[in-house]
Design an enzyme around this catalytic site. Structure first.
Site, PDB file in Angstrom:
ATOM      1  N   ALA A 216       0.850  -1.198   0.000  1.00 13.88           N
ATOM      2  CA  ALA A 216       0.000   0.000   0.000  1.00 13.88           C
ATOM      3  C   ALA A 216       0.883   1.245   0.000  1.00 13.88           C
ATOM      4  CB  ALA A 216      -0.894  -0.018   1.237  1.00 13.88           C
ATOM      5  N   ASN A 217       0.276   2.392   0.027  1.00 10.93           N
ATOM      6  CA  ASN A 217       1.046   3.626   0.196  1.00 10.93           C
ATOM      7  C   ASN A 217       0.295   4.533   1.161  1.00 10.93           C
ATOM      8  OD1 ASN A 217      -0.709   5.522  -1.316  1.00 10.93           O
ATOM      9  ND2 ASN A 217      -0.258   4.085  -2.967  1.00 10.93           N
TER      10      ASN A 217
END
Ligand code: CTP
Length: 409
Positions: A216-217
């Site tokens: 994810a970010n």
């Protein structure tokens, strides 16, 4: 002291709130307060019955302006007051609206300052009903609501939930936060983007490694959601393609929730038809695991080797598409050589404008409410904007989109 983020849509707008005799009248104080804090000029008219639940001073305290009652209808300014009140409003809201007041509005009765004002007003009228569910369901009330709807009155609610009687049913006034979304929709409906379609992406994507873990970010989605709201405030029809975020949908938006970069690509490409502008604020994953493990990868087996492959560049696909929107805006979150890197992206992806920000600054970038951005145009022009709220950044970006679309502001 932190100042509140104000949206342009409410500034100096003259809003009247009519309050009628329901226990939900206490929520009208919150609505009046929210609108005032947002920058609107809020004046209130209470019916006789409303004053059994709330006091005019409650509203004068939160709005800083007079709250009118029926005693003003028979006061020294009586002959002009109702016409004056009606003429100076951008919007008349009746919240809460009882079954009795709804009946009066439907049939043009004018026996109180509020109903007289409503009859004289030519501005939009928003009605938020609040009553016992039996009264709401009664054919008389339903017929009256239908009359109002056919006349162009905007009805919001009622919602389901617990009512004053203790019973659960449909009859509760819609919450002030949601009413705020409907109000801004009405105030913006004749804006410069009326009749235009704007596509916005927001949030980060998640690429699954196994059923539990993802790549994810840190995107919160705040800037993208602010862009969607700013486009709605200008009257646009907005589709918001969002990765997994913890944000409520702006009222009036068509929201498509996606998880992976592939899902976001498909959602964007399938919604290009007729779009005037794409604002690609999402932080799309650049790489995804080649394989997603079917079962949870077990710790005792030691660290797994996760092989990655590239995802598609969505902006690249859009700008080379035969249905590409007239204006395509990209976003570049950079940690070094911001201008040079953003300019390369602008060119490689074929954009009209790229909004670059330096994510290493504490007041700019992920999760915070402020942003400091630089705008880079396809003709090489560069515009540095000062530190501002994400709401303000969104409004500034939409101003540029309007200009790029060739719409007179
Ligand atoms: N973008 C996209 N598709 C991707 C990755 C990014 O459409 N697979 C879009 C983003 O939404 C953004 C712009 O491209 O509007 C720039 O994203 P960014 O992550 O800064 O650029 P990348 O091209 O991914 O380059 P890098 O990560 O190497 O900086």
């Amino acid at each position: 002291m932190k100042t509140q983020t104000k949206s342009r849509i409410f500034q100096e707008r003259r809003i009247f709130i009519g309050i009628t005799g329901s226990i939900a009248a206490y929520k009208a104080a919150d609505l009046a307060s929210k609108l005032t804090q947002a920058g609107a000029r809020v004046e209130v008219i209470l019916t006789e019955a409303a004053q059994h639940f709330v006091h005019p001073i409650t509203f004068q305290s939160v709005t800083g302006l007079r709250a009118f009652t029926d005693s003003d209808l028979w006061g020294s300014e009586a002959h002009v007051l109702h016409i004056g009140l009606a003429e100076r409003a951008d919007l008349l809201i009746i919240a809460p609206a009882t079954a009795n007041t709804i009946a009066k509005l439907a049939h043009g009765q004018a026996d109180s300052l509020l109903t007289v004002t409503a009859l004289a007003a030519r501005c939009p009228l928003l009605v938020a009903p609040a009553m016992d569910s039996g009264m709401f369901e009664h054919p008389a009330t339903q017929a009256n609501l239908k009359i109002l709807e056919d006349r162009g009155v905007i009805l919001v609610g009622p919602a389901e939930g617990r009512m004053a009687s203790g019973l659960i049913g449909k009859g509760r006034m819609v919450e002030p936060a949601e009413l705020m979304g409907h109000i801004r929709r009405i105030l913006g409906r004749e804006g410069p983007l009326a009749g235009r379609k704007v596509l916005v992406t927001a949030g980060g994507t998640h690429e699954p490694i196994d059923p539990v873990r993802v790549i994810a970010n840190r995107s919160s989605g705040k800037q993208g959601f602010a862009l969607a709201q700013a486009a709605l405030d200008l009257g646009a029809e907005v589709t918001l393609v969002s990765g997994p975020v913890h944000l409520p949908s702006p009222v009036g938006v068509r929201r498509l929730d996606v998880i992976t970069a592939t899902e976001m690509r498909d959602a964007v490409l399938s919604d290009l038809e007729g779009a005037d502008a794409l604002l690609m604020a999402a932080a799309v994953a650049d790489f995804r695991p080649v394989k997603t493990a079917k079962g949870k990868i077990k710790r005792r087996k030691g660290p797994p080797e996760v092989q990655l492959e590239s995802t598609d560049d969505i902006l690249g696909l859009v700008t080379s598409h035969n249905k590409a929107p007239k204006v395509v805006v990209g976003f570049a979150a950079e940690s070094q050589d911001m201008i040079d890197n953003a300019r390369v992206k602008l060119e490689e992806k074929g954009l009209d404008l790229i909004v670059a920000n330096d994510i290493t600054a504490a007041d700019s970038g992920f999760a915070v409410d402020t942003n400091r951005v630089t705008l880079i145009y396809s003709d090489g022009a560069i515009e540095e904007l000062p530190l501002m709220s994400k709401t303000e950044v969104a409004e500034e970006v939409l101003d540029r989109v309007i200009a790029l679309l060739g719409i007179e502001g």
